[in-house]
Design an enzyme around this catalytic site. Structure first.
Site, PDB file in Angstrom:
ATOM      1  NE  ARG A 125      -0.505   0.249   5.024  1.00  0.00           N
ATOM      2  CZ  ARG A 125      -1.142  -0.111   6.026  1.00  0.00           C
ATOM      3  NH1 ARG A 125      -2.510  -0.192   6.349  1.00  0.00           N
ATOM      4  NH2 ARG A 125      -0.295   0.119   7.352  1.00  0.00           N
ATOM      5  CG  ASN A 145      -5.142   5.200   6.802  1.00  0.00           C
ATOM      6  OD1 ASN A 145      -5.970   5.565   7.945  1.00  0.00           O
ATOM      7  ND2 ASN A 145      -4.147   4.326   7.134  1.00  0.00           N
ATOM      8  CD  GLU A 146      -1.386   4.592  10.286  1.00  0.00           C
ATOM      9  OE1 GLU A 146      -0.649   3.952   9.666  1.00  0.00           O
ATOM     10  OE2 GLU A 146      -1.584   4.743  11.385  1.00  0.00           O
ATOM     11  CD  GLU A 156      -5.545   2.935  12.108  1.00  0.00           C
ATOM     12  OE1 GLU A 156      -4.563   2.441  12.477  1.00  0.00           O
ATOM     13  OE2 GLU A 156      -5.745   3.521  10.956  1.00  0.00           O
ATOM     14  CD1 TRP A 177       0.892  -3.794  12.161  1.00  0.00           C
ATOM     15  CD2 TRP A 177       2.661  -2.982  13.148  1.00  0.00           C
ATOM     16  NE1 TRP A 177       0.572  -2.748  13.199  1.00  0.00           N
ATOM     17  CE2 TRP A 177       1.666  -2.432  13.706  1.00  0.00           C
ATOM     18  CE3 TRP A 177       4.198  -2.863  13.796  1.00  0.00           C
ATOM     19  CZ2 TRP A 177       1.895  -1.565  14.627  1.00  0.00           C
ATOM     20  CZ3 TRP A 177       4.085  -1.873  14.668  1.00  0.00           C
ATOM     21  CH2 TRP A 177       2.861  -1.140  15.208  1.00  0.00           C
ATOM     22  CD  GLU A 235      -3.270  -4.133   8.051  1.00  0.00           C
ATOM     23  OE1 GLU A 235      -4.590  -3.874   7.655  1.00  0.00           O
ATOM     24  OE2 GLU A 235      -2.537  -3.391   8.410  1.00  0.00           O
ATOM     25  CE  LYS A 236      -3.546 -15.117   6.088  1.00  0.00           C
ATOM     26  NZ  LYS A 236      -2.480 -14.109   5.453  1.00  0.00           N
ATOM     27  CG  PHE A 237      -2.686 -13.948  11.407  1.00  0.00           C
ATOM     28  CD1 PHE A 237      -3.534 -14.943  11.842  1.00  0.00           C
ATOM     29  CD2 PHE A 237      -1.647 -14.316  10.305  1.00  0.00           C
ATOM     30  CE1 PHE A 237      -3.791 -16.129  11.311  1.00  0.00           C
ATOM     31  CE2 PHE A 237      -1.691 -15.437   9.709  1.00  0.00           C
ATOM     32  CZ  PHE A 237      -2.726 -16.385   9.998  1.00  0.00           C
ATOM     33  CG  HIS A 238      -4.158  -5.786  13.052  1.00  0.00           C
ATOM     34  ND1 HIS A 238      -5.102  -5.406  14.103  1.00  0.00           N
ATOM     35  CD2 HIS A 238      -3.198  -4.977  13.128  1.00  0.00           C
ATOM     36  CE1 HIS A 238      -4.716  -4.116  14.621  1.00  0.00           C
ATOM     37  NE2 HIS A 238      -3.505  -3.993  14.155  1.00  0.00           N
TER      38      HIS A 238
END
Ligand code: GAL
Length: 673
Positions: free
Chosen positions: A110, A148-149, A308, A316, A356-359
């Site tokens: 991204r 974003n950020e 957030e 990460w 980010e599936k494990f976030h």
């Protein structure tokens, strides 16, 4: 008509494009169950909104906006410009960012765009305009969320487009006169003299250290370019969608130094911040507390939004620790205690696919029959119970000066030691003050200092003459000013202030250092003179002479044995202290205790290293926040109504181990008659 923000908003990033229609219905039902009242929509939706250069797909977003509105949920609508779609970078590979060693950062992750690219800017503003025109009157719209950020992954780009933009920026800074640039950059050194701006480049990888002022200016330029992207979108939104506040989410945390948020904050209608704990660090709530106070500083003291944070683990860091029971609620309340008027998370529903599936999310993979979900519902209840604090802020008599430019300058290469880290002293002084229950603001050196009785100046390596004069004036007017080592060393161009260190503060402090005596890795020295016996110090000592100050503490051993380590000089109605070494935590504690006593600062009741006690102040009311990180109950002598439980308290509040409390004080400001 657009709606105002909820008083103490609760919710998070919502990415419905990752899920089917049936799931969307379930999402809304569960959001209502959890009391979600604000979601951030569309952050990474560019490819969905504009699947081809001339094709727009707003239908799905219309549906989302309408159904969220029907469910009573307000929207922080993103301009979706955070991540360009593949068609854009495929068509125009020249928008891709390039690192200092010439590597292109390709799409597939991204934020693959160069902040100086006019092409990217054109496409982004077209998208931003289209969204503003379509949704400015939507009844769900409460806030615009630019990008974003900004700068999270692409803060510094060294491509040819950036190089040209850097030269334009330098021409403006140096009056279009290359001789002025040569002076500022000290190019007499190493044959670096330029005779035309066209020869100037960003600090790309070089055989050895690049010119430090070139590096510093490039950092300033890079922050400015990203801010320009924000301002360009904000101006479109203000024009097309007047009356709806505009934000962009900062990353005020120890890991992020690239953007000068204390300047950026002035450009935002409302500041918002993202904060993530460093999993490997024990006691991460302290860094959180410092960052939250700094965020309030970027907002000029006004309330801000926690845009957030995470319900539990992120994905990460090398090892992603899950939060312990109660930790999410404590983290949330620490932010609120320090001025946040929203508690939002990344993200609503944990993803099934993607990086980010494990976030963690508000709704975990395992669903609602989980401790995590029950805590989310409980947090929502707690926020409702304390909603009346919204709009209030802090009123403190101690300040820590903080400056991103000093951070950048301080951590450049070729310095006396690599061990001086800019945030290190600031965070340690903040920790020690918090443990005593002393509230502290973190502000830019140009802030109005007149209401502060204690002004701490940690590692302010780079200072302007104006800052030096303001600190002298503050001391003369009665403030106690405390400067720590490697402060006041250089001017804005990173040129050493001559005549002995710390050049900018020598007269104020009444000291003169002729040589730095940095310590080797692991080397410790002893310092005596503080009440309670000797303490240890490391990283830094210096060859310091007294020139008007008195020694408060002295080095027992090491290269500065026998020399002053801490000094004090009475100045006008105040005093100026110098701390010439890196005290260990016990040393900082004792020094701060002495300062707080000498200055007679208010200490909030019940505070300790593991019990945060802070106060928010509103119109004729004040609230005491207690966040208990300890495994023992905390006792706090406060009178009023404890809002989380609804109970009256009469001087004997007990906050359970790991618990939180918010007391509307019987008398505003805590003064019980
Ligand atoms: C932020 C970002 C979010 C998400 C989150 C994960 O940097 O804004 O989109 O990636 O981190 O912790």
């Amino acid at each position: 008509m657009p709606v105002p923000l909820p008083a103490l908003a609760f919710g998070g990033d919502y990415n419905p494009e990752q899920w089917s229609r049936e799931i969307h219905e379930e999402d809304r039902a569960l959001m209502r169950e959890a009391g979600v009242d604000l979601v951030t929509l569309g952050v990474f939706s560019w490819a969905w909104l504009q699947p081809e250069p001339d094709r727009w797909e707003f239908g799905w977003l219309d549906d989302q906006m309408d159904s969220l509105h029907s469910a009573g949920i307000r929207v922080d609508l993103a301009t979706a410009t955070a991540s360009p779609p593949p068609w854009l970078t495929h068509r125009h590979p020249e928008v891709l960012p390039v690192t200092h060693d010439g590597r292109t950062l390709w799409p597939g992750g991204r934020q693959a765009f160069c902040p100086s690219s006019p092409l990217y800017r054109d496409y982004a503003l077209t998208l931003c305009t289209a969204l503003a025109e379509r949704y400015s009157e939507h009844p769900a719209l409460a806030l615009w969320h630019v990008s974003n950020e900004l700068g999270c992954h692409n803060a510094r780009c060294y491509c040819d487009v950036s190089a040209a933009a850097f030269r334009t920026w330098l021409r403006r800074r140096y009056d279009d006169d290359v001789a002025v640039l040569n002076d500022a950059w000290g190019t007499a050194f190493w044959s670096q003299r330029y005779d035309d701006f066209e020869q100037v480049l960003p600090p790309r990888v070089a055989p050895t250290h690049a010119n430090p002022t070139q590096q510093l200016d490039f950092l300033r330029f890079s922050s400015d370019q990203l801010l320009d992207n924000f301002v360009a979108e904000r101006d479109v939104l203000h024009r097309v969608s007047p009356g709806v506040p505009v934000t962009t989410n900062f990353m005020v945390m120890r890991q992020t130094a690239e953007m000068d948020y204390l300047r950026w904050g002035r450009e935002l209608d409302v500041v918002s911040n993202d904060h993530y704990l460093i999993a490997a660090e024990a006691g991460g709530h302290r860094e959180l507390a410092f960052s939250a106070d700094l965020t309030r500083g970027t907002a000029g003291g006004r309330p801000w939004l926690l845009m957030e944070h995470s319900t539990s683990a992120v994905n990460w860091q090398p090892r992603n620790r899950a939060k312990t029971p109660g930790e999410m609620i404590r983290n949330s309340l620490s932010h609120v205690a320090r001025g946040a008027d929203a508690v939002l998370f990344f993200q609503w529903r944990a993803s099934r696919a993607g990086a980010e599936k494990f976030h963690s999310g508000l709704l975990p993979h395992a669903g609602t029959d989980t401790r995590q979900w029950r805590e989310v519902v409980e947090l929502s209840r707690v926020l409702d119970a304390v909603e009346e604090v919204a709009g209030s802020t802090a009123r403190n008599e101690a300040a820590i000066l903080f400056d991103y430019e000093a951070w950048w300058g301080c951590e450049l290469d070729s310095h006396p030691t690599v061990d001086v880290r800019y945030r290190d002293r600031a965070e340690d002084l903040h920790r020690a003050l918090s443990a005593l229950g002393v509230g502290v603001d973190v502000v830019h050196p140009s802030a109005d200092l007149s209401s502060y009785r204690l002004v701490l100046v940690p590692t302010l390596y780079l200072v302007s003459d104006a800052t030096a004069a303001a600190l002298t004036a503050a001391a003369e007017a009665g403030a106690t000013v405390v400067v720590t080592y490697f402060s006041g060393i250089v001017d804005e161009h990173d040129h050493v202030r001559l005549g002995g260190y710390p050049g900018a503060f020598r007269d104020l402090l009444g000291v003169r250092t002729t040589e730095f005596l940095p310590l080797l890795a692991g080397q410790q020295v002893r310092v005596e003179g503080l009440e309670g016996g000797p303490v240890t110090a490391d990283v830094w000592t210096e060859d310091l002479e007294l020139a008007g100050a008195e020694a408060v503490a002295t080095h027992v051993d090491g290269p500065a044995a026998g020399l002053p380590a801490i000094t004090r000089r009475p100045v006008g109605a105040g005093a100026a202290w110098y701390v010439a070494t890196r005290l260990d935590a016990a040393g900082t504690d004792r020094l701060v205790e002495r300062l707080v006593t000498e200055v007679r600062l208010e200490r909030l009741p019940g505070a300790s290293p593991l019990v945060e006690v802070t106060r928010r102040v509103g119109e004729g009311a004040s609230w005491l926040f207690v966040v208990n990180h300890d495994s023992e109950p905390a006792e706090v002598a406060v009178h009023g109504v404890e809002l989380v439980s609804g109970q009256e308290v009469a001087g004997d509040l007990v906050v359970a181990a790991g618990g939180v409390a918010v007391v509307r004080e019987a008398a505003a400001g805590g003064q019980v008659a």
